[in-house]
Motif scaffolding. Structure first.
Motif, PDB file in Angstrom:
ATOM      1  N   LEU A   9       2.936 -10.416   0.794  1.00 42.43           N
ATOM      2  CA  LEU A   9       1.875  -9.433   0.560  1.00 42.43           C
ATOM      3  C   LEU A   9       0.503 -10.078   0.736  1.00 42.43           C
ATOM      4  CD1 LEU A   9       0.788  -6.698  -0.395  1.00 42.43           C
ATOM      5  CD2 LEU A   9       1.085  -7.493  -2.760  1.00 42.43           C
ATOM      6  N   GLU A  13      -2.345  -9.011   3.508  1.00 41.89           N
ATOM      7  CA  GLU A  13      -3.719  -8.666   3.125  1.00 41.89           C
ATOM      8  C   GLU A  13      -4.718  -9.591   3.821  1.00 41.89           C
ATOM      9  OE1 GLU A  13      -5.190  -6.271   0.679  1.00 41.89           O
ATOM     10  OE2 GLU A  13      -3.392  -5.363   1.525  1.00 41.89           O
ATOM     11  N   GLY A  17      -7.594  -8.494   6.583  1.00 46.65           N
ATOM     12  CA  GLY A  17      -8.982  -8.876   6.331  1.00 46.65           C
ATOM     13  C   GLY A  17      -9.542  -9.778   7.417  1.00 46.65           C
ATOM     14  N   TYR A 143       4.113  -1.477   2.061  1.00 44.63           N
ATOM     15  CA  TYR A 143       2.744  -1.834   2.448  1.00 44.63           C
ATOM     16  C   TYR A 143       2.124  -0.689   3.244  1.00 44.63           C
ATOM     17  CZ  TYR A 143      -1.160  -4.789   3.817  1.00 44.63           C
ATOM     18  OH  TYR A 143      -2.412  -5.323   3.978  1.00 44.63           O
ATOM     19  N   LYS A 147      -3.336   0.093   6.946  1.00 47.99           N
ATOM     20  CA  LYS A 147      -3.923  -1.251   7.027  1.00 47.99           C
ATOM     21  C   LYS A 147      -3.389  -2.004   8.243  1.00 47.99           C
ATOM     22  CE  LYS A 147      -5.040  -1.977   2.150  1.00 47.99           C
ATOM     23  NZ  LYS A 147      -4.870  -2.854   0.975  1.00 47.99           N
ATOM     24  N   GLY A 258      -7.964 -13.559   1.687  1.00 47.75           N
ATOM     25  CA  GLY A 258      -7.044 -12.501   1.299  1.00 47.75           C
ATOM     26  C   GLY A 258      -5.912 -13.014   0.431  1.00 47.75           C
ATOM     27  N   VAL A 262      -5.301 -12.051  -3.607  1.00 51.79           N
ATOM     28  CA  VAL A 262      -4.081 -11.410  -4.090  1.00 51.79           C
ATOM     29  C   VAL A 262      -3.372 -12.289  -5.111  1.00 51.79           C
ATOM     30  CG1 VAL A 262      -1.784 -10.608  -3.421  1.00 51.79           C
ATOM     31  CG2 VAL A 262      -3.763 -10.017  -2.029  1.00 51.79           C
TER      32      VAL A 262
END
Length: 294
Positions: A9, A13, A17, A143, A147, A258, A262
């Motif tokens: 994850l 992310e 980003g 997810y 994104k 990122g 997280v």
């Protein structure tokens, strides 16, 4: 204990980003590389893109959110590019693109844009619905499909920008102006026109990144600060004006920020990014890609 799904994850992310950050920072790096202008208002162009995306979504509430998003992708870069062209003609060209005076001029442009949006748009942060909503299932978690689409669109826009710079006549003019503007002008390159196009292109890339992140972060008149700060970090780490270095630094910093956000906290990611800039300035003042081909 950090598990496999948590790492995956965080990597996702960070990758999303990084793609958006590369698109934003590329515009800033391009403007500095060709014009030697440090554009303090660059983050406000990102904000304008997000605000235009919200306006398109609000004006098309009766339609599918995808329609408003597609309209924003087409309209936002045109509006922001026109504002950048006006700023170039009214301000930057009249001070002869002097590096020190352009810092003050673009800082003034920042406040003009920011206060103009505040008066017309308001002080409240406004959310946007994702134009496409679905989830991709990974081991242990789902997810956001939007994104992943954002990352893909950002990479496509980066590829299109590279083709523009490498395969077109205006790209050749940009490269020639970057290397030696006086010699380029002597060979018939319209340097002032190239400057205007480069400044508008940098603003358009920032606006497109604002449209992409608006459904994720919403739209707010003060949202330009973070993209500006991260873009400056990327450009410094990658080497001022070095486009390849900018993309490499955006990938490293975006993924790292990122993942740290997280797994630990967003504040820690900002601290580490700032320390990285300090380390690069001490060890390699020219950036990590110093000496590489721009």
């Amino acid at each position: 204990m950090i598990t496999g799904p948590a790492l995956l994850l965080a990597l996702l992310e960070g990758s999303v980003g990084a793609a958006v950050l590369a698109l934003t920072a590329l515009g800033l790096s391009l403007v500095f590389g060709v014009m030697r202008v440090i554009n303090i208002a660059h983050g406000e162009f990102v904000m304008l893109g997000a605000v235009v995306a919200w306006w398109c979504s609000a004006d098309l509430l009766g339609a599918h959110p995808l329609l408003g998003f597609l309209v924003a992708l087409a309209v936002a870069p045109l509006i922001v590019g026109a504002i950048a062209l006006a700023a170039d003609w009214l301000v930057l060209r009249r001070i002869s693109y002097d590096p020190e005076r352009t810092i003050v001029a673009t800082m003034g442009l920042l406040y003009i844009i920011q206060q103009g949006v505040l008066m017309s748009y308001g002080p409240d942060a406004r959310p946007l619905d994702p134009p496409i909503y679905f989830r991709v299932q990974f081991p242990g978690f789902g997810y956001s499909g939007y994104k992943l689409i954002v990352a893909g669109l950002a990479l496509l826009l980066l590829a299109a920008t590279w083709l523009l710079l490498a395969r077109t006549r205006i790209g050749l003019y940009m490269r020639a102006t970057r290397l030696d503007s006086e010699t380029a002008q002597a060979f018939g390159v319209p340097v002032k026109r190239v400057y205007a196009i480069v400044f508008a292109l940098g603003a358009m890339l920032a606006a497109l990144s604002g449209v992409l992140i608006a459904p994720i972060r919403g739209a707010h008149y003060l949202m330009g600060a973070d993209p500006l700060l991260l873009s400056f970090i990327v450009v410094i780490v990658g080497g001022l004006g070095n486009l390849r270095g900018t993309l490499l630094a955006a990938a490293c910093i975006g993924i790292g920020e990122g993942m740290i956000s997280v797994l630990f906290s967003p504040t820690l990611s900002k601290i580490i990014a700032t320390l990285l800039v300090a380390a690069v300035l001490v060890v390699r003042p020219g950036g990590l890609a110093r000496g590489a081909t721009p």
